[in-house]
Enzyme design. Structure first.
Site, short mmCIF file in Angstrom:
data_model
loop_
_atom_site.label_atom_id
_atom_site.label_comp_id
_atom_site.label_asym_id
_atom_site.label_seq_id
_atom_site.Cartn_x
_atom_site.Cartn_y
_atom_site.Cartn_z
CG ASN A 218 2.05 3.84 -8.52
OD1 ASN A 218 2.26 4.77 -7.76
ND2 ASN A 218 2.99 2.97 -8.88
CE LYS A 345 2.32 -7.30 -0.97
NZ LYS A 345 1.62 -6.06 -1.24
O1 PMT Z 1 3.95 8.28 -2.12
P1 PMT Z 1 2.76 8.61 -1.24
O2 PMT Z 1 1.66 9.30 -2.01
O3 PMT Z 1 3.15 9.35 0.01
O4 PMT Z 1 2.13 7.22 -0.79
C1 PMT Z 1 2.86 6.38 0.07
C2 PMT Z 1 2.73 4.92 -0.32
C3 PMT Z 1 1.30 4.45 -0.07
C4 PMT Z 1 3.12 4.70 -1.80
C5 PMT Z 1 3.76 4.15 0.59
O5 PMT Z 1 3.43 4.34 1.93
C6 PMT Z 1 3.77 2.65 0.27
O6 PMT Z 1 2.97 1.88 0.76
N1 PMT Z 1 4.74 2.24 -0.58
C7 PMT Z 1 4.86 0.86 -1.08
C8 PMT Z 1 3.85 0.63 -2.17
C9 PMT Z 1 3.96 -0.76 -2.77
O7 PMT Z 1 4.43 -0.89 -3.85
O8 PMT Z 1 3.60 -1.73 -1.98
P2 PMT Z 1 3.56 -3.29 -2.42
O9 PMT Z 1 2.76 -3.91 -1.35
O10 PMT Z 1 3.09 -3.42 -3.83
O11 PMT Z 1 5.07 -3.74 -2.37
C10 PMT Z 1 5.68 -4.31 -1.21
C11 PMT Z 1 7.12 -3.87 -1.09
O12 PMT Z 1 7.88 -4.38 -2.19
C12 PMT Z 1 7.34 -2.38 -1.11
O13 PMT Z 1 8.36 -2.06 -0.21
C13 PMT Z 1 7.78 -2.09 -2.56
O14 PMT Z 1 8.62 -0.93 -2.61
C14 PMT Z 1 8.53 -3.36 -2.91
N2 PMT Z 1 8.48 -3.72 -4.33
C15 PMT Z 1 7.28 -3.93 -4.95
C16 PMT Z 1 7.26 -4.34 -6.27
C17 PMT Z 1 8.47 -4.49 -6.96
N3 PMT Z 1 8.49 -4.84 -8.24
N4 PMT Z 1 9.63 -4.28 -6.34
C18 PMT Z 1 9.65 -3.90 -5.05
O15 PMT Z 1 10.73 -3.68 -4.48
#
Ligand code: PMT
Length: 413
Positions: A218, A345
């Protein structure tokens, strides 16, 4: 002995400041800076570049700092008294003022071709630079690119100030006054909100291999998570950073563990989580991976190719179930309905706080700026669009405050 005595209980009481002075007319102002640092309670040792010695004499800094001044890697008697590695370890803070365009370029690119640049590489102390140069040199794209690299790496940049310059021009490039530099250093050290607190941060994308040459990934660059790790370290935390595949330097004072896939990230996080007080999950973890990784490169067959994907573990949700769980801060990356999905979430994953960001074309991912909507049980706060370094600092302040409130509520301040 110097005739200037240390001021106890000053804002830099007993802080060991390694002051680097590089070549430029503003080097004379560094003499006043030594006095001001000592007045604030700091112990100061000065390292000059060879060019700096053309502007100010070694004896001036020696008298003002009360310590021997170093100018070269090759001074055998000075090395015998305190080697450059010992000097790098000695420092609590490294401040370079003035920092010339040439010095900024060298440290941005990891040169170790003189004593000062070698010390910058060898120290784990926070680094601050106060650029001073002709306004055109400051505006030059090369200098700005070097400053951007240093900021990204967590280096603090003080100034430059605007005004008339020694060269007769007027513009941005003056060294701030000594008292302003001391105030900036004091402010940057902050109140060490997370002194000794153990903080685990995840950052960057995960890559899910399809075959030996292809993967599902990604657009996360890791910038946000690395900025969070750097801000936590600046706040005094002991930081471990679990990094997906990114091309970023490790922030000063941070221990880094590199991983590639979501399952590797899961293993690294779970192994460390219970030994940490806070987990900030900024990584963009791949939700799915191919069920099978082909041992050899897949060939074109002329037919559509269907990849069977299976779900990856939800790392932060798993950390939330650990008997000894840290304070949990998730991120939410959304293209639509930001607050609603983030709130969902926060609750579903059992988090203490979530930092929601809008992602899409030039938003959130990859770029240097971001905006965050913070949600926690019973509260919300919008952090406006800002450089990821500044935003990470604001986030860390909020995390420290929410964690303290939670501990106090639990009767365990
Ligand atoms: O890296 P950059 O280019 O600076 O961009 C920053 C960012 C946009 C990546 C960052 O600010 C961000 O939003 N990171 C989280 C991205 C994400 O995976 O979001 P999500 O909404 O899909 O997940 C929610 C949370 O669960 C997040 O804390 C994620 O780390 C966690 N997660 C998600 C999936 C998974 N299988 N395990 C997890 O722990």
């Amino acid at each position: 002995m110097s005739e200037i005595s240390y001021m106890s209980d000053g804002p830099l009481d007993r802080v060991r400041v390694l002051l680097g002075v590089s070549g430029g007319i503003a080097a004379y102002k560094a003499a006043e800076l030594v006095r001001r640092l000592r007045d604030a309670g700091a112990e100061v040792r000065v390292v000059m570049t060879a060019n700096a010695t053309h502007f100010v004499g070694v004896a001036t800094f020696q008298a003002l700092s009360g310590n021997p001044v170093r100018t070269s890697l090759w001074d055998e008697s000075a090395e015998a008294a305190m080697s450059h590695i010992e000097l790098a370890r000695w420092a609590d803070e490294v401040l370079i003022a003035p920092a010339s365009a040439d010095l900024l370029a060298r440290i941005a690119h990891g040169s170790a071709d003189d004593l000062l640049s070698t010390l910058v590489l060898a120290t784990t102390a926070p680094l601050s630079v106060a650029p001073a140069m002709n306004q055109q040199m400051w505006a030059n794209a090369a200098t700005q690119a070097n400053i951007a690299i240093l900021r990204q790496r967590g280096v603090r940049v003080f100034g430059p100030a605007v005004g008339s310059q020694a060269c007769g021009e007027t513009g941005e490039g003056r060294l701030p006054e000594a008292h302003e530099l001391v105030a900036a250093l004091v402010a940057a050290r902050g109140s060490r909100l997370l002194d000794g607190v153990r903080v685990l941060v995840s950052a960057g994308p995960t890559f899910e291999d399809i075959d030996p040459v292809r993967f599902i990934g990604n657009r996360s660059s890791g910038k946000m998570g690395f900025a969070v790790a750097a801000a936590a370290a600046r706040a005094g935390a002991v930081v471990r950073l679990i990094a997906g595949p990114v091309a970023l330097p490790t922030p000063a004072g941070v221990e880094r563990v590199d991983v590639r896939s979501a399952r590797q990230m899961r293993d690294a996080v779970i192994a460390a989580a219970s030994a940490h007080d806070i987990f900030i999950s900024a990584a963009a973890v791949g939700d799915y991976r191919p069920q099978m990784i082909s041992a050899s490169k897949l060939k074109k067959s002329g037919q559509p190719l269907a990849l069977e994907l299976v779900q990856n573990p939800d790392i932060i949700a798993e950390v939330a179930t650990l008997p000894k769980r840290p304070f949990l801060v998730g991120f939410a990356a959304e293209t639509d309905d930001l607050e609603r999905y983030a709130q969902e979430k926060l609750e579903r994953k059992g988090l203490d706080m979530i930092a929601a960001n809008q992602v899409g074309e030039s938003l959130g991912f990859e770029c240097g700026e971001n905006a965050l909507l913070l949600l926690w049980p019973g509260g919300r706060e919008q952090l406006a669009l800002a450089d990821k370094g500044a935003l990470a600092q604001s986030l860390i302040e909020r995390v420290a405050a929410r964690r303290t409130a939670k501990l106090e509520h639990a009767g365990n301040p």
